[in-house]
Design a protein around this motif. Structure first.
Motif, mmCIF file in Angstrom:
data_model
loop_
_atom_site.group_PDB
_atom_site.id
_atom_site.type_symbol
_atom_site.label_atom_id
_atom_site.label_comp_id
_atom_site.label_asym_id
_atom_site.label_seq_id
_atom_site.Cartn_x
_atom_site.Cartn_y
_atom_site.Cartn_z
ATOM 1 N N THR A 31 -18.217 -18.250 -9.400
ATOM 2 C CA THR A 31 -18.500 -16.866 -9.658
ATOM 3 C C THR A 31 -17.489 -16.373 -10.589
ATOM 4 N N GLY A 32 -18.135 -15.850 -11.810
ATOM 5 C CA GLY A 32 -17.338 -15.389 -12.708
ATOM 6 C C GLY A 32 -17.034 -13.924 -12.937
ATOM 7 N N THR A 33 -16.197 -13.482 -13.584
ATOM 8 C CA THR A 33 -15.950 -11.999 -13.531
ATOM 9 C C THR A 33 -16.614 -11.674 -15.278
ATOM 10 N N GLY A 34 -17.544 -10.850 -15.198
ATOM 11 C CA GLY A 34 -17.952 -10.207 -16.557
ATOM 12 C C GLY A 34 -19.348 -9.495 -16.551
ATOM 13 N N PHE A 35 -20.037 -9.932 -18.016
ATOM 14 C CA PHE A 35 -21.327 -9.175 -17.863
ATOM 15 C C PHE A 35 -22.257 -9.881 -18.786
ATOM 16 N N SER A 36 -23.440 -9.607 -18.750
ATOM 17 C CA SER A 36 -24.533 -10.122 -19.562
ATOM 18 C C SER A 36 -25.394 -8.775 -20.263
ATOM 19 N N GLY A 37 -26.189 -9.150 -21.232
ATOM 20 C CA GLY A 37 -27.036 -8.383 -21.822
ATOM 21 C C GLY A 37 -28.134 -8.908 -22.752
ATOM 22 N N LYS A 38 -29.114 -8.231 -23.206
ATOM 23 C CA LYS A 38 -29.900 -8.563 -23.986
ATOM 24 C C LYS A 38 -30.201 -7.488 -25.227
ATOM 25 N N THR A 79 -11.876 -1.488 -16.983
ATOM 26 C CA THR A 79 -12.705 -0.873 -17.919
ATOM 27 C C THR A 79 -12.488 -1.722 -19.275
ATOM 28 N N GLN A 80 -13.647 -2.117 -19.695
ATOM 29 C CA GLN A 80 -13.630 -2.803 -21.274
ATOM 30 C C GLN A 80 -14.518 -2.242 -22.021
ATOM 31 N N LEU A 81 -14.376 -2.238 -23.339
ATOM 32 C CA LEU A 81 -14.816 -1.772 -24.536
ATOM 33 C C LEU A 81 -15.813 -2.668 -25.104
ATOM 34 N N LEU A 82 -17.131 -2.819 -25.050
ATOM 35 C CA LEU A 82 -17.984 -3.624 -25.840
ATOM 36 C C LEU A 82 -18.481 -3.203 -26.933
ATOM 37 N N VAL A 83 -18.212 -3.845 -28.143
ATOM 38 C CA VAL A 83 -18.755 -3.623 -29.622
ATOM 39 C C VAL A 83 -19.739 -4.554 -29.823
ATOM 40 N N VAL A 84 -21.169 -3.944 -30.078
ATOM 41 C CA VAL A 84 -22.448 -4.806 -30.408
ATOM 42 C C VAL A 84 -22.602 -4.321 -31.872
ATOM 43 N N LYS A 85 -22.526 -5.303 -32.852
ATOM 44 C CA LYS A 85 -22.877 -5.068 -34.206
ATOM 45 C C LYS A 85 -23.630 -6.212 -34.837
ATOM 46 N N LEU A 94 -19.873 0.472 -26.132
ATOM 47 C CA LEU A 94 -20.054 0.716 -24.719
ATOM 48 C C LEU A 94 -19.155 0.479 -23.686
ATOM 49 N N SER A 95 -18.815 1.491 -22.902
ATOM 50 C CA SER A 95 -17.692 1.489 -21.883
ATOM 51 C C SER A 95 -18.303 0.653 -20.526
ATOM 52 N N ILE A 96 -17.627 -0.406 -20.193
ATOM 53 C CA ILE A 96 -18.118 -1.115 -19.096
ATOM 54 C C ILE A 96 -17.100 -1.486 -17.723
ATOM 55 N N ASP A 97 -17.483 -1.072 -16.727
ATOM 56 C CA ASP A 97 -16.477 -1.301 -15.768
ATOM 57 C C ASP A 97 -16.550 -2.725 -14.945
ATOM 58 N N GLU A 99 -16.050 -5.755 -12.454
ATOM 59 C CA GLU A 99 -15.400 -5.828 -11.361
ATOM 60 C C GLU A 99 -15.124 -7.406 -10.883
ATOM 61 N N GLN A 100 -14.026 -7.561 -10.151
ATOM 62 C CA GLN A 100 -13.635 -8.988 -10.072
ATOM 63 C C GLN A 100 -14.800 -9.791 -9.293
ATOM 64 N N GLY A 101 -15.130 -10.930 -9.901
ATOM 65 C CA GLY A 101 -16.093 -11.861 -9.075
ATOM 66 C C GLY A 101 -17.590 -11.649 -9.151
ATOM 67 N N LYS A 102 -17.782 -10.738 -10.258
ATOM 68 C CA LYS A 102 -19.137 -10.482 -10.391
ATOM 69 C C LYS A 102 -19.452 -10.252 -11.857
#
Length: 164
Positions: A31-38, A79-85, A94-97, A99-102
């Motif tokens: 289980t990682g800690t992070g995020f994904s998107g399209k 809280t992390q700031l994601l820059v998409v360019k 984008l501001s993203i919260d 969570e550990q392990g998700k």
């Protein structure tokens, strides 16, 4: 004989317990800690490939694949700031919260075309020297402006697909 049987039962329980603990450890390790998107284009809703997604104030960067997808798997929680360019598009912040392990699914990130970049490319500057009194200068300037007008209307025709 009962001591051998009780030792066997004890060992069996010990092995099963150890295997259970190892299985739980492996599950947490995966289980990682992070995020994904399209990432998609705002007009066509088509996925955008080779878009740069990066987390501000870090060296974490991902590039979207052919389906416009990106995944960050090892991101510090909080809280992390994601820059998409991408070239030709407005940057998204984008501001993203996190969570550990998700791994959070951001869903679809929409990028809009940057029309200011296109407007700057079509800017024409004419100096006083270009507007001289002699006929040859004004004819060439007039020809240049007519050619630019034709180019702009052709470009507009292709970008809007309404040439008729």
């Amino acid at each position: 004989m009962t001591t051998n049987k009780s030792n066997f039962t004890y060992m069996k329980k010990l092995v099963i317990s150890i295997l259970f603990v190892l299985q739980v450890c492996f599950a947490f390790a995966q289980t990682g800690t992070g995020f994904s998107g399209k990432v998609v284009d705002s007009k066509t809703q088509k996925p955008l490939q080779n878009v740069v997604a990066s987390i501000q104030n870090s060296n974490l960067t991902e590039i979207t694949d052919a389906e416009g997808k990106f995944v960050f798997k090892s991101v510090p929680s909080g809280t992390q700031l994601l820059v998409v360019k991408s070239d030709g598009y407005k940057d998204q912040l984008l501001s993203i919260d996190v969570e550990q392990g998700k791994i959070l699914d951001l869903g679809v990130v929409v990028l809009e075309e940057d029309v200011t970049e296109e407007q700057q490319l079509s800017l024409v500057t004419i100096t006083d020297n270009d507007l001289g009194d002699d006929n040859s200068g004004s004819e060439s300037t007039s020809g240049l402006l007519q050619a630019l007008g034709t180019f702009t209307s052709i470009k507009r025709c292709f970008s809007t697909s309404s040439c008729l």
